[in-house]
Enzyme design. Sequence first.
Site, PDB file in Angstrom:
ATOM      1  N   ASP A 148       0.837  -1.206   0.000  1.00 22.14           N
ATOM      2  CA  ASP A 148       0.000   0.000   0.000  1.00 22.14           C
ATOM      3  C   ASP A 148       0.874   1.259   0.000  1.00 22.14           C
ATOM      4  O   ASP A 148       1.630   1.507   0.943  1.00 22.14           O
ATOM      5  CB  ASP A 148      -0.870  -0.066   1.267  1.00 22.14           C
ATOM      6  CG  ASP A 148      -1.919   1.014   1.315  1.00 22.14           C
ATOM      7  OD1 ASP A 148      -1.915   1.888   0.445  1.00 22.14           O
ATOM      8  OD2 ASP A 148      -2.738   0.976   2.246  1.00 22.14           O
ATOM      9  N   ASP A 219     -10.331   4.403  -1.316  1.00 20.73           N
ATOM     10  CA  ASP A 219     -10.955   3.429  -0.416  1.00 20.73           C
ATOM     11  C   ASP A 219     -12.485   3.425  -0.519  1.00 20.73           C
ATOM     12  O   ASP A 219     -13.116   4.482  -0.554  1.00 20.73           O
ATOM     13  CB  ASP A 219     -10.589   3.751   1.038  1.00 20.73           C
ATOM     14  CG  ASP A 219      -9.116   3.533   1.305  1.00 20.73           C
ATOM     15  OD1 ASP A 219      -8.337   3.384   0.347  1.00 20.73           O
ATOM     16  OD2 ASP A 219      -8.742   3.505   2.485  1.00 20.73           O
TER      17      ASP A 219
HETATM   18  C1  GLA Z   1      -5.271   2.483   2.789  1.00 14.80           C
HETATM   19  C2  GLA Z   1      -5.839   1.350   1.947  1.00 14.80           C
HETATM   20  C3  GLA Z   1      -6.899   0.615   2.745  1.00 14.80           C
HETATM   21  C4  GLA Z   1      -6.308   0.085   4.042  1.00 14.80           C
HETATM   22  C5  GLA Z   1      -5.678   1.222   4.834  1.00 14.80           C
HETATM   23  C6  GLA Z   1      -4.900   0.716   6.030  1.00 14.80           C
HETATM   24  O1  GLA Z   1      -6.214   3.476   3.035  1.00 14.80           O
HETATM   25  O2  GLA Z   1      -6.358   1.830   0.742  1.00 14.80           O
HETATM   26  O3  GLA Z   1      -7.440  -0.439   1.979  1.00 14.80           O
HETATM   27  O4  GLA Z   1      -5.342  -0.886   3.725  1.00 14.80           O
HETATM   28  O5  GLA Z   1      -4.772   1.983   4.023  1.00 14.80           O
HETATM   29  O6  GLA Z   1      -4.237   1.721   6.717  1.00 14.80           O
END
Ligand code: GLA
Length: 393
Positions: A148, A219
Amino acid sequence: MVASHLTLAVLWAGSLTLGAAAQSAQLAATPPMGWNSWNHFAEKVTDADVRAAADAMVATGMRDAGYVYVNVDDTWEGERDAAGNIRSNSRFPDMKALADYVHARGLKFGIYSSPGPKTCAGFEGSYGHEEQDARTYAAWGVDFLKYDLCGLRDVIGRQNLQDDRAKSSAMIREAYEKMHQALVRGGRPIVYSLCEYGADSVWEWGTAVGGNLWRTTDDISDSFRSMALIGFSQAGLERYAKPGHWNDPDMLEIGNGGMNADEYRTQMSLWAMLAAPLLAGNDLSRMDETTKSILMNKEVIAIDQDTLGVQGSRQGPLQVWVRPLANGAKAVALFNFVTDDVPQPITLRLKDVGYRGLVHARDLWEHKDLGMLKDSITVTPPKGGVVMLRLWQ
Ligand code: GLA
């Protein structure tokens, strides 16, 4: 002589890479299915929650329906030891033991990290420790890595490159490639999930850096608005998905309580039409019957997992989506996307989806054969809901 040795060495290295690429694609021949801790447990997740998810995956029939990965998202990370090896924090006493627990149930174990020094939640990332982390994951028995972006943006900012599109894109891509190479050298087959929110058209280069799936959006949250905005905006990305490499419109929210059953059926159907990874994001140990019936609708799962691996596309201005399937069949999903309360009828003309003559139809939510269709079918999906059909001749 030297030249021919060199040529041989290059050829050998090339075939090694090719072999690794083919092996990696095989890992995700159909879109990965499983569970991820983030949508429900977020930063509170513990070892016990993950074990309970693995148990529930078996007890509820999720595993037998095809959900295999048990993925711990952000916040498992602790501090590195003196040699720089990553350790888990006190909520995860022993990652190897956790992986063993998951494996003993016929499931696979997934983990999370960032190419930056810190993860999105501010925990330890893999920046500068890629090789070491890949070796650790292999030793623990990790089968899936979500990588990520987050903290790498700080590095880009510190170098004042945030406005230099070409340089920041190159850094992002290199960071993903670096972990890819480290995973290959780590020697354990690990599904590689790129999470950089669809920046820099990742669908165009995700395969080249070893990605088996790549997030295409920001997200998701547990609302119809968020889910529909993300899901319906995937139109146009279909040509980038193929066996081994999938567009990822983020995880499922089914069962988390922010949408009604019709709306959750829309997410399940749309994700299946999109050949999207199906990563449940709810508390599997507390599922009601409706949630189970949605997540474990085997006829809809079969569409998602269809071996032809072609992502569905939208036909025309309405939310009518069509996905070609193996053996010449087609899945059609007709969504009620209007926001007013009166459900509107939608007519599908069979010739618009390439059929002439009589066509068999089955309703995949009613689990009912509809007999033979001639010319067209008109359906009225409920507000926020869907009618999903399988058609064949
Ligand atoms: C980002 C990702 C999420 C999750 C969070 C965790 O926002 O897109 O899917 O993994 O980080 O901190």
